[in-house]
Design a protein around this motif. Structure first.
Motif, PDB file in Angstrom:
ATOM      1  N   MET A  40       0.832  -1.197   0.000  1.00  0.00           N
ATOM      2  CA  MET A  40       0.000   0.000   0.000  1.00  0.00           C
ATOM      3  C   MET A  40       0.874   1.256   0.000  1.00  0.00           C
ATOM      4  N   VAL A  41       1.910   1.241   0.822  1.00  0.00           N
ATOM      5  CA  VAL A  41       2.820   2.394   0.895  1.00  0.00           C
ATOM      6  C   VAL A  41       3.556   2.574  -0.427  1.00  0.00           C
ATOM      7  N   ARG A  42       3.940   1.454  -1.062  1.00  0.00           N
ATOM      8  CA  ARG A  42       4.635   1.539  -2.351  1.00  0.00           C
ATOM      9  C   ARG A  42       3.745   2.190  -3.406  1.00  0.00           C
ATOM     10  N   LEU A  43       2.491   1.759  -3.478  1.00  0.00           N
ATOM     11  CA  LEU A  43       1.560   2.333  -4.455  1.00  0.00           C
ATOM     12  C   LEU A  43       1.327   3.817  -4.175  1.00  0.00           C
ATOM     13  N   TRP A  44       1.288   4.181  -2.904  1.00  0.00           N
ATOM     14  CA  TRP A  44       1.119   5.588  -2.531  1.00  0.00           C
ATOM     15  C   TRP A  44       2.324   6.415  -2.983  1.00  0.00           C
ATOM     16  N   LYS A  45       3.504   5.909  -2.772  1.00  0.00           N
ATOM     17  CA  LYS A  45       4.707   6.638  -3.165  1.00  0.00           C
ATOM     18  C   LYS A  45       4.833   6.740  -4.678  1.00  0.00           C
ATOM     19  N   GLU A  46       4.171   5.819  -5.395  1.00  0.00           N
ATOM     20  CA  GLU A  46       4.189   5.874  -6.864  1.00  0.00           C
ATOM     21  C   GLU A  46       3.134   6.826  -7.416  1.00  0.00           C
ATOM     22  N   GLY A  47       2.345   7.445  -6.543  1.00  0.00           N
ATOM     23  CA  GLY A  47       1.415   8.470  -7.012  1.00  0.00           C
ATOM     24  C   GLY A  47      -0.038   8.258  -6.666  1.00  0.00           C
ATOM     25  N   ALA A  48      -0.419   7.099  -6.158  1.00  0.00           N
ATOM     26  CA  ALA A  48      -1.811   6.866  -5.783  1.00  0.00           C
ATOM     27  C   ALA A  48      -2.158   7.676  -4.540  1.00  0.00           C
ATOM     28  N   GLU A  49      -3.313   8.317  -4.562  1.00  0.00           N
ATOM     29  CA  GLU A  49      -3.744   9.112  -3.405  1.00  0.00           C
ATOM     30  C   GLU A  49      -4.737   8.347  -2.532  1.00  0.00           C
ATOM     31  N   VAL A  50      -5.368   7.323  -3.109  1.00  0.00           N
ATOM     32  CA  VAL A  50      -6.203   6.386  -2.361  1.00  0.00           C
ATOM     33  C   VAL A  50      -5.831   4.982  -2.811  1.00  0.00           C
ATOM     34  N   VAL A  51      -5.458   4.140  -1.864  1.00  0.00           N
ATOM     35  CA  VAL A  51      -5.147   2.737  -2.160  1.00  0.00           C
ATOM     36  C   VAL A  51      -6.188   1.889  -1.439  1.00  0.00           C
ATOM     37  N   GLU A  52      -6.983   1.160  -2.203  1.00  0.00           N
ATOM     38  CA  GLU A  52      -8.122   0.437  -1.644  1.00  0.00           C
ATOM     39  C   GLU A  52      -7.902  -1.066  -1.680  1.00  0.00           C
ATOM     40  N   GLY A  53      -8.223  -1.711  -0.576  1.00  0.00           N
ATOM     41  CA  GLY A  53      -8.212  -3.159  -0.524  1.00  0.00           C
ATOM     42  C   GLY A  53      -9.552  -3.711  -0.980  1.00  0.00           C
ATOM     43  N   VAL A  54      -9.532  -4.608  -1.960  1.00  0.00           N
ATOM     44  CA  VAL A  54     -10.747  -5.236  -2.476  1.00  0.00           C
ATOM     45  C   VAL A  54     -10.704  -6.720  -2.132  1.00  0.00           C
ATOM     46  N   LYS A  55     -11.770  -7.211  -1.548  1.00  0.00           N
ATOM     47  CA  LYS A  55     -11.802  -8.604  -1.096  1.00  0.00           C
ATOM     48  C   LYS A  55     -11.885  -9.548  -2.293  1.00  0.00           C
ATOM     49  N   SER A  56     -10.894 -10.444  -2.404  1.00  0.00           N
ATOM     50  CA  SER A  56     -10.969 -11.484  -3.432  1.00  0.00           C
ATOM     51  C   SER A  56     -11.888 -12.605  -2.978  1.00  0.00           C
ATOM     52  N   SER A  57     -12.048 -12.749  -1.662  1.00  0.00           N
ATOM     53  CA  SER A  57     -13.026 -13.667  -1.076  1.00  0.00           C
ATOM     54  C   SER A  57     -13.447 -13.077   0.251  1.00  0.00           C
ATOM     55  N   ARG A  58     -14.608 -13.500   0.750  1.00  0.00           N
ATOM     56  CA  ARG A  58     -15.143 -12.945   1.982  1.00  0.00           C
ATOM     57  C   ARG A  58     -14.853 -13.828   3.192  1.00  0.00           C
ATOM     58  N   GLY A  59     -13.868 -14.737   3.045  1.00  0.00           N
ATOM     59  CA  GLY A  59     -13.497 -15.566   4.177  1.00  0.00           C
ATOM     60  C   GLY A  59     -14.589 -16.570   4.519  1.00  0.00           C
ATOM     61  N   SER A  74     -13.943  -2.654   1.118  1.00  0.00           N
ATOM     62  CA  SER A  74     -13.600  -2.821   2.529  1.00  0.00           C
ATOM     63  C   SER A  74     -13.140  -1.483   3.096  1.00  0.00           C
ATOM     64  N   ASP A  75     -12.950  -1.464   4.413  1.00  0.00           N
ATOM     65  CA  ASP A  75     -12.404  -0.273   5.064  1.00  0.00           C
ATOM     66  C   ASP A  75     -10.881  -0.299   5.095  1.00  0.00           C
ATOM     67  N   PHE A  76     -10.275  -1.317   4.505  1.00  0.00           N
ATOM     68  CA  PHE A  76      -8.820  -1.442   4.467  1.00  0.00           C
ATOM     69  C   PHE A  76      -8.294  -0.534   3.365  1.00  0.00           C
TER      70      PHE A  76
END
Length: 316
Positions: free
Chosen positions: A111-130, A159-161
């Motif tokens: 997440m930090v890497r994507l932010w440093k590359e220019g993303a201002e919002v990095v969102e976690g998307v669930k590939s499965s709901r557990g 998600s809120d992640f």
């Protein structure tokens, strides 16, 4: 590159009855950040826990100056607790995650890497709901399908992640509503976004704090906060009922004039029950929006804090 390494990330974690594992869980988060050379602070928000959560996080804050402990005056709910965390966070970016580690902290460096590359919002998307129950998955899919169509914003497996740049956090602070929906707010503000997929991990301890009542309350808040579609549905329903009444009226007059009118007791009762039900549902929907307006115009704060420990010292 050196300037980027100096940037600090705030990790906001709402806490509710997590005393059994909170120290162990946050130690795991801290180790991952240290191993990735990420400068960070932990902002732990106790949302009126009934166990020893506050004692644990306050002790952690007094031991480590990178930990800020915020105690709300009572249980306000996860959404206000997230707002309290965003207000207390001072980092150049803010990561929001759950205390039970169902949001895997192993993704923080990515997440930090994507932010440093220019993303201002990095969102976690669930590939499965557990290991969620099928009934819960069905209700979640139905709810997100409805709100997606109503708002035009894609909440599927959201998600809120998330990681939010400081400018995004400041933009969200300008949103004055008291009844908040974090996922909707972070989606509404826009900005440059990137996503990553993750699998929901098992809880490290205990059971989910989300009861059916709290889930329904969150769903109602989400719908009434970000769409007026239910009110438009009432209008559409009224038009449909009006057209049906015209057709039924023409049929009734024809039968009367033709001398074929028959006793229609059952039909009348069914129509009365149908119309009465639709009216009560419509009034209920209108009432929800009136309730929301009522809470907003009172202007009460989203939350109240009773104690804050920052940099090993308690703030007065």
């Amino acid at each position: 590159m050196e300037g980027e390494l100096q940037k600090r990330v705030s990790i906001v974690v709402p806490v509710y009855n997590e005393a059994a594992h909170i120290r162990r869980s946050m130690a795991c988060v801290g180790k991952i950040c240290d191993d990735a050379a990420i400068s960070y602070e932990l902002v732990l928000v106790d949302d009126g826990s009934k166990d020893e959560s506050w004692q644990e996080i306050s002790s952690m804050a007094k031991e480590d100056e990178r930990i800020t402990a915020v105690r709300l005056s009572r249980n306000f709910g996860k959404e206000p607790a997230l707002c309290a965390g965003l207000d207390a966070a001072s980092g150049d970016a803010v990561i929001v995650m759950d205390a039970d580690l169902q949001h895997p902290p192993e993704f923080i460096p990515e997440m930090v890497r994507l932010w440093k590359e220019g993303a201002e919002v990095v969102e976690g998307v669930k590939s499965s709901r557990g290991k969620e129950k099928r009934s819960y998955r069905f209700c979640a899919k139905l709810f997100y399908g409805m709100i997606n169509k109503a708002t035009g914003i894609d909440f599927d497996n959201a998600s809120d992640f998330k990681l939010l740049d400081r400018k995004v956090v400041e933009a969200m602070k300008q949103m004055p509503e008291r009844m908040t929906f974090f996922r909707g707010m972070s989606a509404w503000v826009g900005f440059e976004r990137k996503t990553f997929e993750f699998e929901v991990a098992e809880r490290v301890d205990g059971v989910s704090k989300w009861s059916l009542k709290r889930l329904i309350t969150l769903a109602v808040t989400a719908v009434t906060s970000y769409t007026s579609a239910p009110l438009h549905c009432i209008t559409v329903l009224g038009v449909v009922m009006f057209l049906g009444a015209i057709v039924l009226g023409i049929q009734t007059l024809y039968m009367k004039i033709a001398g074929h009118a028959l006793g229609g007791f059952t039909t009348v009762i069914l129509l009365l029950l149908l119309i009465g039900s639709m009216m009560m549902i419509s009034l209920g929907i209108i009432g929800l929006y009136l309730m929301k307006i009522y809470h907003e115009i009172k202007g009460r704060p989203r939350y109240l804090t009773s104690r804050v420990i920052r940099g090993k010292e308690e703030e007065k």
